[in-house]
Design an enzyme around this catalytic site. Structure first.
Site, PDB file in Angstrom:
ATOM      1  N   VAL A 104      13.701  -9.097  -0.024  1.00 15.44           N
ATOM      2  CA  VAL A 104      14.825  -8.321   0.506  1.00 15.44           C
ATOM      3  C   VAL A 104      15.272  -9.000   1.794  1.00 15.44           C
ATOM      4  O   VAL A 104      14.494  -9.143   2.734  1.00 15.44           O
ATOM      5  CB  VAL A 104      14.439  -6.850   0.757  1.00 15.44           C
ATOM      6  CG1 VAL A 104      15.580  -6.113   1.448  1.00 15.44           C
ATOM      7  CG2 VAL A 104      14.079  -6.178  -0.557  1.00 15.44           C
ATOM      8  N   VAL A 157       1.920  -9.647  -2.113  1.00 15.45           N
ATOM      9  CA  VAL A 157       1.465  -9.436  -3.480  1.00 15.45           C
ATOM     10  C   VAL A 157       1.734  -7.958  -3.821  1.00 15.45           C
ATOM     11  O   VAL A 157       1.816  -7.127  -2.910  1.00 15.45           O
ATOM     12  CB  VAL A 157      -0.062  -9.756  -3.552  1.00 15.45           C
ATOM     13  CG1 VAL A 157      -0.886  -8.844  -2.666  1.00 15.45           C
ATOM     14  CG2 VAL A 157      -0.599  -9.753  -4.968  1.00 15.45           C
ATOM     15  N   HIS A 169     -10.347   1.307  10.163  1.00 19.91           N
ATOM     16  CA  HIS A 169      -9.585   0.377   9.322  1.00 19.91           C
ATOM     17  C   HIS A 169      -8.430   1.193   8.750  1.00 19.91           C
ATOM     18  O   HIS A 169      -8.602   2.379   8.451  1.00 19.91           O
ATOM     19  CB  HIS A 169     -10.496  -0.203   8.244  1.00 19.91           C
ATOM     20  CG  HIS A 169     -11.737  -0.828   8.840  1.00 19.91           C
ATOM     21  ND1 HIS A 169     -12.964  -0.236   8.787  1.00 19.91           N
ATOM     22  CD2 HIS A 169     -11.900  -1.962   9.538  1.00 19.91           C
ATOM     23  CE1 HIS A 169     -13.852  -0.989   9.417  1.00 19.91           C
ATOM     24  NE2 HIS A 169     -13.233  -2.047   9.894  1.00 19.91           N
ATOM     25  N   THR A 225       0.828  -1.208   0.000  1.00 13.82           N
ATOM     26  CA  THR A 225       0.000   0.000   0.000  1.00 13.82           C
ATOM     27  C   THR A 225       0.864   1.261   0.000  1.00 13.82           C
ATOM     28  O   THR A 225       0.784   2.092  -0.907  1.00 13.82           O
ATOM     29  CB  THR A 225      -0.935  -0.004   1.233  1.00 13.82           C
ATOM     30  OG1 THR A 225      -1.616  -1.254   1.262  1.00 13.82           O
ATOM     31  CG2 THR A 225      -1.948   1.127   1.168  1.00 13.82           C
ATOM     32  N   THR A 226       1.729   1.385   0.994  1.00 15.30           N
ATOM     33  CA  THR A 226       2.511   2.624   1.091  1.00 15.30           C
ATOM     34  C   THR A 226       3.656   2.661   0.082  1.00 15.30           C
ATOM     35  O   THR A 226       3.976   3.725  -0.448  1.00 15.30           O
ATOM     36  CB  THR A 226       3.077   2.792   2.521  1.00 15.30           C
ATOM     37  OG1 THR A 226       3.745   1.577   2.887  1.00 15.30           O
ATOM     38  CG2 THR A 226       1.965   3.082   3.517  1.00 15.30           C
ATOM     39  N   HIS A 272      -4.889  -5.366  11.287  1.00 13.90           N
ATOM     40  CA  HIS A 272      -4.308  -4.022  11.304  1.00 13.90           C
ATOM     41  C   HIS A 272      -3.008  -3.955  12.113  1.00 13.90           C
ATOM     42  O   HIS A 272      -2.844  -3.072  12.971  1.00 13.90           O
ATOM     43  CB  HIS A 272      -5.325  -3.025  11.892  1.00 13.90           C
ATOM     44  CG  HIS A 272      -6.599  -2.942  11.107  1.00 13.90           C
ATOM     45  ND1 HIS A 272      -7.815  -2.652  11.675  1.00 13.90           N
ATOM     46  CD2 HIS A 272      -6.849  -3.109   9.784  1.00 13.90           C
ATOM     47  CE1 HIS A 272      -8.769  -2.653  10.740  1.00 13.90           C
ATOM     48  NE2 HIS A 272      -8.203  -2.932   9.586  1.00 13.90           N
TER      49      HIS A 272
HETATM   50  C1  LIG Z   1      -6.858  -9.448   5.187  1.00 14.69           C
HETATM   51  C2  LIG Z   1      -6.795  -7.979   5.428  1.00 14.69           C
HETATM   52  C3  LIG Z   1      -7.982  -7.256   5.548  1.00 14.69           C
HETATM   53  C4  LIG Z   1      -7.938  -5.880   5.774  1.00 14.69           C
HETATM   54  N1  LIG Z   1      -9.093  -5.167   5.734  1.00 14.69           N
HETATM   55  C5  LIG Z   1      -9.030  -3.814   5.718  1.00 14.69           C
HETATM   56  C6  LIG Z   1     -10.176  -3.040   5.414  1.00 14.69           C
HETATM   57  O1  LIG Z   1     -11.263  -3.550   5.126  1.00 14.69           O
HETATM   58  N2  LIG Z   1     -10.053  -1.688   5.412  1.00 14.69           N
HETATM   59  C7  LIG Z   1      -8.865  -1.072   5.696  1.00 14.69           C
HETATM   60  O2  LIG Z   1      -8.829   0.155   5.728  1.00 14.69           O
HETATM   61  N3  LIG Z   1      -7.756  -1.781   5.970  1.00 14.69           N
HETATM   62  C8  LIG Z   1      -7.801  -3.131   5.947  1.00 14.69           C
HETATM   63  N4  LIG Z   1      -6.665  -3.863   6.130  1.00 14.69           N
HETATM   64  C9  LIG Z   1      -5.429  -3.174   6.537  1.00 14.69           C
HETATM   65  C10 LIG Z   1      -4.696  -2.422   5.428  1.00 14.69           C
HETATM   66  O3  LIG Z   1      -4.850  -3.028   4.186  1.00 14.69           O
HETATM   67  C11 LIG Z   1      -3.212  -2.342   5.848  1.00 14.69           C
HETATM   68  O4  LIG Z   1      -3.135  -1.670   7.086  1.00 14.69           O
HETATM   69  C12 LIG Z   1      -2.343  -1.596   4.853  1.00 14.69           C
HETATM   70  O5  LIG Z   1      -2.442  -2.193   3.600  1.00 14.69           O
HETATM   71  C13 LIG Z   1      -0.888  -1.606   5.330  1.00 14.69           C
HETATM   72  O6  LIG Z   1      -0.074  -0.964   4.369  1.00 14.69           O
HETATM   73  P1  LIG Z   1       1.517  -1.089   4.447  1.00 14.69           P
HETATM   74  O7  LIG Z   1       2.061  -0.385   3.279  1.00 14.69           O
HETATM   75  O8  LIG Z   1       1.954  -0.717   5.797  1.00 14.69           O
HETATM   76  O9  LIG Z   1       1.819  -2.650   4.315  1.00 14.69           O
HETATM   77  P2  LIG Z   1       1.427  -3.668   3.148  1.00 14.69           P
HETATM   78  O10 LIG Z   1       0.347  -3.121   2.301  1.00 14.69           O
HETATM   79  O11 LIG Z   1       1.203  -4.970   3.823  1.00 14.69           O
HETATM   80  O12 LIG Z   1       2.739  -3.720   2.252  1.00 14.69           O
HETATM   81  C14 LIG Z   1       3.925  -4.373   2.644  1.00 14.69           C
HETATM   82  C15 LIG Z   1       4.497  -5.063   1.420  1.00 14.69           C
HETATM   83  O13 LIG Z   1       5.843  -5.396   1.666  1.00 14.69           O
HETATM   84  C16 LIG Z   1       6.121  -6.657   1.119  1.00 14.69           C
HETATM   85  N5  LIG Z   1       7.268  -7.200   1.854  1.00 14.69           N
HETATM   86  C17 LIG Z   1       7.331  -7.506   3.174  1.00 14.69           C
HETATM   87  N6  LIG Z   1       8.567  -7.914   3.492  1.00 14.69           N
HETATM   88  C18 LIG Z   1       9.293  -7.883   2.356  1.00 14.69           C
HETATM   89  C19 LIG Z   1      10.647  -8.202   2.043  1.00 14.69           C
HETATM   90  N7  LIG Z   1      11.503  -8.597   2.992  1.00 14.69           N
HETATM   91  N8  LIG Z   1      11.046  -8.084   0.765  1.00 14.69           N
HETATM   92  C20 LIG Z   1      10.202  -7.655  -0.218  1.00 14.69           C
HETATM   93  N9  LIG Z   1       8.912  -7.338   0.029  1.00 14.69           N
HETATM   94  C21 LIG Z   1       8.476  -7.435   1.305  1.00 14.69           C
HETATM   95  C22 LIG Z   1       4.839  -7.439   1.310  1.00 14.69           C
HETATM   96  O14 LIG Z   1       4.754  -8.522   0.422  1.00 14.69           O
HETATM   97  C23 LIG Z   1       3.780  -6.369   1.082  1.00 14.69           C
HETATM   98  O15 LIG Z   1       3.345  -6.331  -0.243  1.00 14.69           O
HETATM   99  C24 LIG Z   1      -6.680  -5.235   5.924  1.00 14.69           C
HETATM  100  C25 LIG Z   1      -5.485  -5.962   5.805  1.00 14.69           C
HETATM  101  C26 LIG Z   1      -5.534  -7.315   5.538  1.00 14.69           C
HETATM  102  C27 LIG Z   1      -4.238  -8.077   5.383  1.00 14.69           C
END
Ligand SMILES: Cc1cc2nc3c(=O)[nH]c(=O)nc-3n(C[C@H](O)[C@H](O)[C@H](O)COP(=O)(O)OP(=O)(O)OC[C@H]3O[C@@H](n4cnc5c(N)ncnc54)[C@H](O)[C@@H]3O)c2cc1C
Length: 610
Positions: A253, A105, A590, A37-38, A547
């Protein structure tokens, strides 16, 4: 655009160490770990400058399956696009190991999540400011909500039929399209209306006033009735047009590379391994290594690279490069109680019928394929209840008094007793929580309104704090995820009050025609202890609402922070974190809308450094 050789890079950072790496290595300006996401928001914004080169390394693949793209499929988990990682046993939840829900993913969580799109109360973000993070209070982050999303209302007919209220001005003009779909299951009307009869605030637009009862959008593109993600909004739209942006998929990574220079420890690149090749390579970052691996894997990557609590690193045989107790501390999540009621007399068009009535399922699916309408065009829910403690617990003041009188360390992981900074930060958070628990400006409890008997509740303001540590026998493997749910008994009491409030709601005469019978936890559980035990036995209680966050918190170092409000890891040069691990306190919402806004703001901060 900067693609420079490794040797010239060393000159750039004024490194004092001898240069030994091969000159053929590629260097990008920015290396982003995680295309979730981020990570993809950051990649998009940084690559707006064609002079800058950006590499994103993502463990997952570009997945184009309909399991995620079709909103009607969002009721279940897309396990194929998630990590197969389970927590350590949770002592207060029957020692069960729980699935740690994290997307694996391109798009990360945004690709597998439940698509709820909402935000926390102003007070939730003001709390981040109160903890010493300049520019991260509501006023500081609000513009980035506007920058990231845009909203499409449902049709006039749907608005009239379901009495849906909204306010477009609460949303922005950003790339992520969100919407309340035209289709709603017929039972959504009596279900939502029944909540209007409760003595809780009814708000016209939750994205403006998030404490109360409201209609809420999903991350769904109204025009195509498909899920919107960081990938669809921030990557697919630019990928072909920006040669300065490269996405490496299916690649893990393994470690951050550091160099000791006259400037101190500098992050210069990463070691990575393609999942299908198993041969490790290196890539270098001239400006910054940016961690966007999420609330579970960012602290893991830091620790495995030598940045983290000394005792955790040493126990796993990892050389300590920087003793930083904040890494893997302060871990938070919403605590879920997936309550459920057996109902009679639902309209024949209902969500469970998609699983039990093959004809209805097929007709609905065909309708979706033909014109993007009907039951498959809508997600799990568009109705939310986010309420203050006093809205569901008249004895709320007693809870506030308990919080204030607790000896904090009694209910915290051991490391808080040994580390003054961690404890100081927690005590400051606790003061903020006590204030929020006693007022009506921030939500403590959540109930998701659905069109059938699934009635999920969640404690949105945990006092317990978890940890993420290394597996001492296999540090490179999955981290040890420990939520410590109910370590602080106040968290259990909030879950119990919310369960009672929700139970009472289902006894309303307006819902009597459904003849509701509680199946989880179950009506036989009546005392506080029984309700918790029943939640464990029935499986309704879970430590996570998907979360996970807070495990590399943005706070001053003397409050046990991991990154500054400029998002740089303390004690390291050119290493920043932008994902859910930086949230110092979990907001009552969320998380995705917040993470889009955080990433937009983070991009401005990183750009301003250049
Ligand atoms: C099943 C589920 C349901 C949810 N439902 C909701 C909802 O309905 N509404 C809502 O607002 N939020 C929801 N969330 C929460 C929200 O989607 C997350 O809080 C948000 O996506 C987090 O963003 P992020 O960038 O921190 O991490 P992520 O989006 O998780 O991104 C991290 C990425 O890093 C990658 N990664 C990790 N380690 C490594 C590595 N060592 N090397 C290479 N790649 C790596 C991962 O594969 C992943 O793609 C849900 C989450 C999940 C999993």
């Amino acid at each position: 655009m900067l693609f420079i050789t490794r040797s010239s890079f060393v000159l750039l950072v004024l490194a004092s160490v001898a240069y030994t790496a091969p000159t053929t290595q590629k260097t990008y300006d920015y290396v982003i770990v995680g295309g979730g996401t981020t990570g993809l928001v950051m990649a998009n914004r940084l690559s707006e400058d064609s002079d800058k080169s950006i590499l994103v390394i993502e463990n997952g693949i570009l997945n184009n399956g309909t399991l995620s793209s079709i909103p009607g499929n969002s009721g279940g988990l897309n396990l194929a696009a998630m990590y197969d990682i389970h927590s350590a046993p949770e002592p207060n939840l029957g020692n069960k190991n729980f699935l740690v829900t994290v997307g694996n993913v391109v798009g990360g969580g945004s690709y597998v999540n439940g698509m709820q799109f909402d935000r926390g109360a102003d007070a939730d973000y003001d709390a981040w400011g109160e903890l010493g993070n300049e520019g991260w209070d509501w006023n500081g982050i609000q513009p980035y909500f506007f920058k990231s999303n845009s909203f499409d209302p449902p049709s006039k007919e749907t608005i009239a039929a379901f009495n849906i209220s909204y306010d477009v001005s609460a949303y922005g003009h950003g790339p992520l399209r969100v919407s309340i779909p035209d289709y709603q299951f017929p039972d959504m009307k009596p279900m939502f209306d029944s909540w209007c009869l409760e003595p809780i605030p009814q708000v016209k637009e939750g994205f403006k006033n998030p404490v109360g009862l409201y209609w809420s959008p999903n991350s769904v593109n109204k025009a195509t009735a498909t899920r919107t993600t960081s990938r669809s909004a921030y990557y697919d739209t630019i990928a072909d047009r920006r040669p300065n942006l490269k996405l490496m998929t299916n690649t893990h990574v393994d470690e951050i590379i550091f160099e000791k220079t006259r400037l101190g420890l500098v992050a210069t690149g990463v070691k990575y391994t393609p999942n299908d090749a198993k041969m490790q390579s290196q890539v270098f970052a001239a400006k910054e290594v940016i961690l966007a691996a999420g609330g579970v894997f960012t602290p893991h990557l830091l620790m495995v690279s030598g940045i983290g609590p000394k005792d955790v690193l040493q126990a796993a045989g990892v050389t300590v490069k920087k003793d930083l107790s904040a890494v893997g501390s302060n871990f938070q999540d919403h605590i879920a109680n997936y309550m459920n009621f057996k109902l009679e007399g639902l309209d024949p068009e209902n969500i469970p019928a998609l699983a039990t009535n093959a004809t209805f399922n097929q007709t609905s699916y065909n309708q979706y394929l033909a014109n993007h309408t009907g039951p498959y065009s809508v997600g799990k829910s568009n109705g939310l209840v986010f309420i203050a403690l006093q809205h569901f617990d008249s004895a709320y003041q007693k809870t506030v008094d308990t919080i204030k009188s607790q000896v904090a360390t009694k209910y915290l992981p051991e490391r808080y007793s040994k580390n003054k900074q961690l404890l100081a930060g927690y005590l400051k958070q606790r003061d903020i929580l006590a204030k929020q628990f006693s007022g009506v400006n921030a939500a403590v409890g959540e109930i998701v309104i659905k069109s059938y008997g699934s009635s999920s509740t969640a404690n949105n303001k945990p006092l317990s704090r978890g940890t993420i540590t290394l597996n001492s026998t296999n540090p490179a493997g999955f981290p040890v995820v420990q939520w410590n749910t109910f370590m602080n008994p106040v968290d259990a009491s909030v879950i119990v009050s919310l369960a009672r409030f929700n139970r009472k709601h289902w006894t309303r005469p307006e819902l009597a025609h459904y003849k509701p019978v509680e199946t989880a936890p179950g009506p036989q559980y009546q005392t506080d202890e029984e309700i918790i035990q029943g939640g464990i036995t029935s499986g309704s209680l879970a430590p996570s609402f998907a979360h996970p966050c807070g495990s590399c918190a943005m706070m001053p170092e003397n409050l046990g922070g991991c990154v500054s409000d400029q998002l740089l890891v303390y004690g390291i040069q050119r290493l920043s974190v932008i994902d859910a691990s930086i949230l110092p306190m979990i907001p009552a919402t969320h998380l995705q809308a917040t993470m889009y806004a955080v990433a937009e703001k983070a991009a401005d901060i990183v750009k301003s450094r250049a």
